[in-house]
Design a protein around this motif. Structure first.
Motif: not given
Length: 64
Positions: A46-56
């Motif tokens: 979940v943390v990885s997915l959230v960070l990916i979305v924030i990065g995009f």
């Protein structure tokens, strides 16, 4: 219709675990490969997915 290999794996999966002399569980190869998800794995996912979305989002805002 299942082929013989699938039927064998299904039988192995459904069998109860056996025990060693010291009481440790011995699982069939099919069960040992199944794995399980823990809270720690889900948290990392979940943390990885959230960070990916924030990065995009940050890279999109930087491009505009």
């Amino acid at each position: 219709m299942q082929d013989p290999a699938e039927m064998k794996q299904e039988r192995e999966f459904r069998q109860p675990d056996t025990r060693t002399a010291d009481g440790a569980a011995v699982k069939s190869a099919v069960r040992a490969r199944q794995g399980f998800s823990t809270g720690r794995i889900l948290t990392v996912l979940v943390v990885s997915l959230v960070l990916i979305v924030i990065g995009f989002a940050v890279s999109y805002m930087g491009a505009v």
